[in-house]
Design a protein around this motif. Structure first.
Motif, PDB file in Angstrom:
ATOM      1  N   THR A  84     -12.581   8.174 -11.452  1.00 51.77           N
ATOM      2  CA  THR A  84     -11.969   9.314 -10.360  1.00 51.77           C
ATOM      3  C   THR A  84     -12.856  10.486 -10.300  1.00 51.77           C
ATOM      4  O   THR A  84     -13.237  11.007  -9.207  1.00 51.77           O
ATOM      5  CB  THR A  84     -10.560   9.519 -10.816  1.00 51.77           C
ATOM      6  OG1 THR A  84      -9.654   8.610 -10.723  1.00 51.77           O
ATOM      7  CG2 THR A  84     -10.098  10.640  -9.704  1.00 51.77           C
ATOM      8  N   GLY A  89       0.766  -1.369   0.075  1.00 52.42           N
ATOM      9  CA  GLY A  89       0.012   0.172   0.059  1.00 52.42           C
ATOM     10  C   GLY A  89       0.779   1.374   0.017  1.00 52.42           C
ATOM     11  O   GLY A  89       0.149   2.343  -0.085  1.00 52.42           O
ATOM     12  N   ARG A 103      -9.693   9.653   1.282  1.00 54.30           N
ATOM     13  CA  ARG A 103      -8.406   9.718   1.194  1.00 54.30           C
ATOM     14  C   ARG A 103      -7.498   9.949   2.452  1.00 54.30           C
ATOM     15  O   ARG A 103      -6.450   9.414   2.400  1.00 54.30           O
ATOM     16  CB  ARG A 103      -8.186  10.766   0.003  1.00 54.30           C
ATOM     17  CG  ARG A 103      -8.626  10.560  -1.455  1.00 54.30           C
ATOM     18  CD  ARG A 103      -8.253  11.522  -2.392  1.00 54.30           C
ATOM     19  NE  ARG A 103      -8.864  12.571  -2.408  1.00 54.30           N
ATOM     20  CZ  ARG A 103      -8.544  13.595  -3.132  1.00 54.30           C
ATOM     21  NH1 ARG A 103      -7.324  13.774  -3.793  1.00 54.30           N
ATOM     22  NH2 ARG A 103      -9.307  14.699  -3.187  1.00 54.30           N
ATOM     23  N   GLU A 152      -1.323  13.474  -5.027  1.00 54.54           N
ATOM     24  CA  GLU A 152      -2.830  14.110  -5.762  1.00 54.54           C
ATOM     25  C   GLU A 152      -3.435  14.919  -4.710  1.00 54.54           C
ATOM     26  O   GLU A 152      -3.873  16.099  -4.952  1.00 54.54           O
ATOM     27  CB  GLU A 152      -3.511  12.860  -6.106  1.00 54.54           C
ATOM     28  CG  GLU A 152      -2.710  11.954  -7.292  1.00 54.54           C
ATOM     29  CD  GLU A 152      -3.630  10.870  -7.547  1.00 54.54           C
ATOM     30  OE1 GLU A 152      -5.040  10.472  -6.905  1.00 54.54           O
ATOM     31  OE2 GLU A 152      -3.311  10.141  -8.629  1.00 54.54           O
ATOM     32  N   GLU A 201       3.199   2.591  -2.208  1.00 52.08           N
ATOM     33  CA  GLU A 201       3.089   3.172  -3.429  1.00 52.08           C
ATOM     34  C   GLU A 201       1.869   3.816  -3.714  1.00 52.08           C
ATOM     35  O   GLU A 201       1.837   5.093  -4.373  1.00 52.08           O
ATOM     36  CB  GLU A 201       3.310   2.153  -4.585  1.00 52.08           C
ATOM     37  CG  GLU A 201       3.709   2.651  -5.883  1.00 52.08           C
ATOM     38  CD  GLU A 201       4.002   1.927  -6.819  1.00 52.08           C
ATOM     39  OE1 GLU A 201       4.255   2.156  -8.040  1.00 52.08           O
ATOM     40  OE2 GLU A 201       4.437   0.559  -6.602  1.00 52.08           O
ATOM     41  N   GLN A 202       0.993   3.157  -3.468  1.00 53.49           N
ATOM     42  CA  GLN A 202      -0.384   4.008  -3.687  1.00 53.49           C
ATOM     43  C   GLN A 202      -0.662   5.157  -2.602  1.00 53.49           C
ATOM     44  O   GLN A 202      -1.109   6.215  -3.042  1.00 53.49           O
ATOM     45  CB  GLN A 202      -1.720   2.826  -3.577  1.00 53.49           C
ATOM     46  CG  GLN A 202      -2.955   3.396  -3.745  1.00 53.49           C
ATOM     47  CD  GLN A 202      -4.166   2.495  -3.566  1.00 53.49           C
ATOM     48  OE1 GLN A 202      -3.899   1.386  -2.955  1.00 53.49           O
ATOM     49  NE2 GLN A 202      -5.073   2.908  -3.596  1.00 53.49           N
ATOM     50  N   ALA A 203      -0.286   4.916  -1.559  1.00 57.65           N
ATOM     51  CA  ALA A 203      -0.203   5.901  -0.452  1.00 57.65           C
ATOM     52  C   ALA A 203       0.479   7.197  -0.917  1.00 57.65           C
ATOM     53  O   ALA A 203       0.118   8.501  -0.893  1.00 57.65           O
ATOM     54  CB  ALA A 203       0.148   5.510   0.960  1.00 57.65           C
ATOM     55  N   ARG A 204       1.802   6.874  -1.592  1.00 55.84           N
ATOM     56  CA  ARG A 204       2.322   8.100  -2.003  1.00 55.84           C
ATOM     57  C   ARG A 204       1.560   8.921  -3.234  1.00 55.84           C
ATOM     58  O   ARG A 204       1.726   9.940  -3.237  1.00 55.84           O
ATOM     59  CB  ARG A 204       3.871   7.547  -2.272  1.00 55.84           C
ATOM     60  CG  ARG A 204       4.718   7.102  -1.265  1.00 55.84           C
ATOM     61  CD  ARG A 204       6.157   6.891  -1.947  1.00 55.84           C
ATOM     62  NE  ARG A 204       6.356   5.722  -2.459  1.00 55.84           N
ATOM     63  CZ  ARG A 204       6.518   4.542  -2.322  1.00 55.84           C
ATOM     64  NH1 ARG A 204       6.754   4.191  -0.935  1.00 55.84           N
ATOM     65  NH2 ARG A 204       7.007   3.499  -2.638  1.00 55.84           N
ATOM     66  N   ALA A 205       1.001   8.187  -3.861  1.00 52.32           N
ATOM     67  CA  ALA A 205       0.180   8.532  -5.229  1.00 52.32           C
ATOM     68  C   ALA A 205      -0.884   9.439  -4.593  1.00 52.32           C
ATOM     69  O   ALA A 205      -1.142  10.388  -5.104  1.00 52.32           O
ATOM     70  CB  ALA A 205      -0.075   7.496  -6.235  1.00 52.32           C
ATOM     71  N   VAL A 206      -1.586   8.781  -3.727  1.00 51.80           N
ATOM     72  CA  VAL A 206      -2.733   9.603  -3.010  1.00 51.80           C
ATOM     73  C   VAL A 206      -2.277  10.760  -2.201  1.00 51.80           C
ATOM     74  O   VAL A 206      -2.968  11.967  -2.505  1.00 51.80           O
ATOM     75  CB  VAL A 206      -3.563   8.425  -2.029  1.00 51.80           C
ATOM     76  CG1 VAL A 206      -4.458   9.305  -1.329  1.00 51.80           C
ATOM     77  CG2 VAL A 206      -4.203   7.581  -2.799  1.00 51.80           C
ATOM     78  N   GLN A 247      -2.163   4.080   6.441  1.00 50.77           N
ATOM     79  CA  GLN A 247      -0.734   3.676   5.716  1.00 50.77           C
ATOM     80  C   GLN A 247       0.265   4.203   6.587  1.00 50.77           C
ATOM     81  O   GLN A 247       1.274   3.601   6.959  1.00 50.77           O
ATOM     82  CB  GLN A 247      -0.547   4.309   4.332  1.00 50.77           C
ATOM     83  CG  GLN A 247       0.911   3.912   3.685  1.00 50.77           C
ATOM     84  CD  GLN A 247       1.287   2.681   3.773  1.00 50.77           C
ATOM     85  OE1 GLN A 247       2.500   2.317   3.787  1.00 50.77           O
ATOM     86  NE2 GLN A 247       0.225   1.576   3.567  1.00 50.77           N
ATOM     87  N   ASP A 260     -10.641   4.737 -16.174  1.00 46.15           N
ATOM     88  CA  ASP A 260     -10.199   4.843 -14.774  1.00 46.15           C
ATOM     89  C   ASP A 260     -10.186   6.129 -14.341  1.00 46.15           C
ATOM     90  O   ASP A 260     -10.490   6.510 -13.235  1.00 46.15           O
ATOM     91  CB  ASP A 260      -8.661   4.182 -14.813  1.00 46.15           C
ATOM     92  CG  ASP A 260      -8.669   2.827 -14.945  1.00 46.15           C
ATOM     93  OD1 ASP A 260      -9.618   2.092 -14.587  1.00 46.15           O
ATOM     94  OD2 ASP A 260      -7.543   2.093 -15.357  1.00 46.15           O
TER      95      ASP A 260
END
Length: 568
Positions: free
Chosen positions: A196, A34, A290, A44, A36-41, A297, A192
């Motif tokens: 969003t 999780g 979010r 954003e 990598e996804q947290a860094r992207a979130v 995380q 995708d």
């Protein structure tokens, strides 16, 4: 939120700023599920707060910004150029075409976008954009005042920077104009992105481009069904048939429905307010889930860091225990140390060293003249070497164990790899530090004999006539069990030393005062070893500190999110 109401109160803006700061400060550097996804979130969320939510809340009366996005070759730039009837943004067959974003607005609205109120990290330019860090501003009187268009890079570009910028720009929009084609409207990537938009409640309009003759009745309804399935059924859908461009622009009759819709939107302040309100409320609504994901995380990161830290502590605690066991089990009194002890006792050096001061000074002078070491020096050197070797071996094993344990996890393996250090080995200076620590300990034992001997008559008499010899005896006692000490005493007897010598040895080793001295000396040695190993362990702690999420990061995120909800 009432778009026509006065500007939001300070508490909401303050809470959003704190949320932005908490999100930006949170580090998710450990490679755990999780992360990598947290860094992207996180990226954003920070961008959307900076690029849209905060500036829009501060100026609700700013022009409505429509970001034109879509897949590669969908015709986004052509649509923007056609709306203003001029080639303001590059369009062509080479991909990717749009390398830096282009914002077009009415000349009277240029002041809203020339500063860094929106998209603050992009440099403004009125010429051709030089790259992803620039935002080209174009004034066009062909546009209605209160309405701006931003031509974004392709969402499915082969260039990673293009995709990232497209995502960032879409999050900064009051309204998305999503452009797709009859050939690619069902592709996964566009949906995708549209999903969003649905999850964040973003206002959306869709343009279906290049529909072949006779296919409109089939493709149009199918795309509408897909929009409904994805929760976007209320999005206006415009269909543009396949047509020949007029000087690179769509023919006016083809574009008329889309132009009319935007014209009505620009003229109707209430309608614009509804669009802004919907997107802004959707963005604010999306903050809670979010932020919750980021908070979770952060907790997982803290747990992972604690486990890595515990693994390092356990390895070095085991190393200290190994040294303690090696000190107590008598193993150090074998080999070189045993040989030097036998020389020290068997040749009578011990007794001579314990004799009168005159004898001690005589030995020192003689040793200086003849270049030979003082009595017992060889034994002290052998002890120093043996202890340093024991400590060095334990430290090497601790480093190897820690590195092996860390490499068994993705997080630890990534830290060791990125550090570029040989943390599976002791520090280059460790062996010198270990030898120095043992020498300092030996000096401390002599000081202990001097200091503590005054209250202990038996030891005091020996210390008065030979502190070095008594100190060596204390050191031997630190490393010896009864069974190990016995052979050297037998050597004394076998070597023909006098009964007095044996009585002195028995008195020194059997006296409770000497036992106390030995216990104090052992504790002091272990303290010094623990400090040495602790410095080695700190290499891992420092590496974690450079990357690990702090426990308060998750708490700060949760508090900030709760403050936003209260302020709303």
């Amino acid at each position: 939120m009432d778009i026509g109401a006065p500007a939001p109160t300070a508490p909401l803006l303050d809470a959003l700023v704190r949320l932005r700061e908490a999100a930006a400060a949170a580090r998710f550097a450990l490679e755990i599920p999780g992360a990598e996804q947290a860094r992207a979130v996180r990226t954003e969320l920070v961008h959307q707060l900076d690029d849209y939510v905060l500036p829009r809340l501060r100026r609700l009366d700013a022009p409505l910004l429509t970001v034109v996005g879509g897949s590669t070759g969908a015709g986004k730039s052509t649509v923007v150029n056609s709306l203003v009837r001029a080639p303001v943004t590059p369009a062509g067959v080479l991909r990717p075409t749009t390398r830096s974003p282009v914002l077009v607005c009415h000349p009277e609205d240029m002041r809203w976008f020339s500063d860094t109120r929106v998209l603050p990290d992009l440099t403004r330019t009125t010429g051709a954009g030089a790259g992803h860090e620039t935002l080209q501003l174009v004034a066009s009187p062909a546009l209605d005042q209160g309405l701006a268009f931003l031509d974004a890079p392709d969402i499915d570009s082969v260039v990673t920077a293009n995709r990232r910028l497209a995502t960032q720009l879409l999050a900064a929009a009051d309204l998305w104009l999503f452009v797709t084609t009859a050939a690619r409207y069902a592709d996964a990537v566009p949906w995708d992105v549209l999903q969003t938009a649905a999850s964040r409640g973003t206002a959306l309009a869709v343009l279906l481009d290049r529909v072949p003759p006779g296919a409109q009745d089939e493709i149009g309804p199918h795309l509408r069904e897909m929009l409904v399935e994805h929760g976007l059924g209320d999005a206006p859908l415009f269909v543009v048939p396949e047509t020949v461009l007029d000087a690179g622009l769509l023919p006016e009759p083809v574009l008329a429905p889309l132009r009319a819709w935007f014209h009505d939107l620009a003229r109707d302040a209430g309608q614009r307010a509804m669009v802004v309100r919907r997107t802004l409320d959707g963005a604010l609504d999306s903050l809670r889930p979010r932020t919750a994901a980021l908070t979770a995380q952060a907790g997982a990161q803290v747990d992972a860091a604690r486990q890595l830290r515990a693994d390092a502590r356990a390895a070095y605690a085991a190393a200290l225990a190994e040294v303690d066991a090696g000190i107590r089990d008598g193993a150090l009194l074998r080999g070189e140390v045993l040989a030097r002890w036998q020389e020290f006792v068997g040749t009578g050096e011990l007794l001579r060293t314990l004799q009168a001061r005159v004898g001690r000074w005589r030995d020192r002078v003689a040793a200086a003249v003849r270049g030979r070491p003082r009595p017992g020096d060889d034994l002290a050197v052998a002890l120093e070497s043996g202890v340093a070797l024991l400590v060095g071996s334990a430290a090497e094993q601790a480093a190897e164990r820690t590195a092996t344990t860390w490499r068994s996890t993705a997080a630890g393996a990534a830290l060791l790899r990125d550090a570029g250090l040989r943390l599976d080995r002791v520090s280059p200076e460790f062996r010198d530090d270990a030898e120095r620590a043992v020498r300092d300990w030996q000096a401390a034992v002599l000081d202990l004999v001097r200091r503590e001997g005054g209250d202990r008559r038996t030891v005091a008499r020996a210390a008065a006539y030979g502190v070095n010899a008594t100190g060596l005896l204390v050191m031997i006692a630190v490393f010896a069990t009864t069974s190990v000490i016995a052979p050297p005493i037998e050597i004394v007897v076998a070597g023909g030393t006098t009964m007095l010598s044996q009585k002195v040895l028995e008195a020194l080793f059997g006296d409770q005062a000497v036992r106390e001295l030995a216990a104090d000396a052992r504790a002091d040695l272990l303290d010094r070893v623990e400090a040495l190993l602790g410095r080695e362990e700190q290499r891992y702690a420092r590496l974690l500190a450079q990357h690990a999420t702090l426990p308060e990061d998750g708490a700060a995120l949760a508090r900030a999110a709760a403050a936003v909800e209260r302020a709303r």
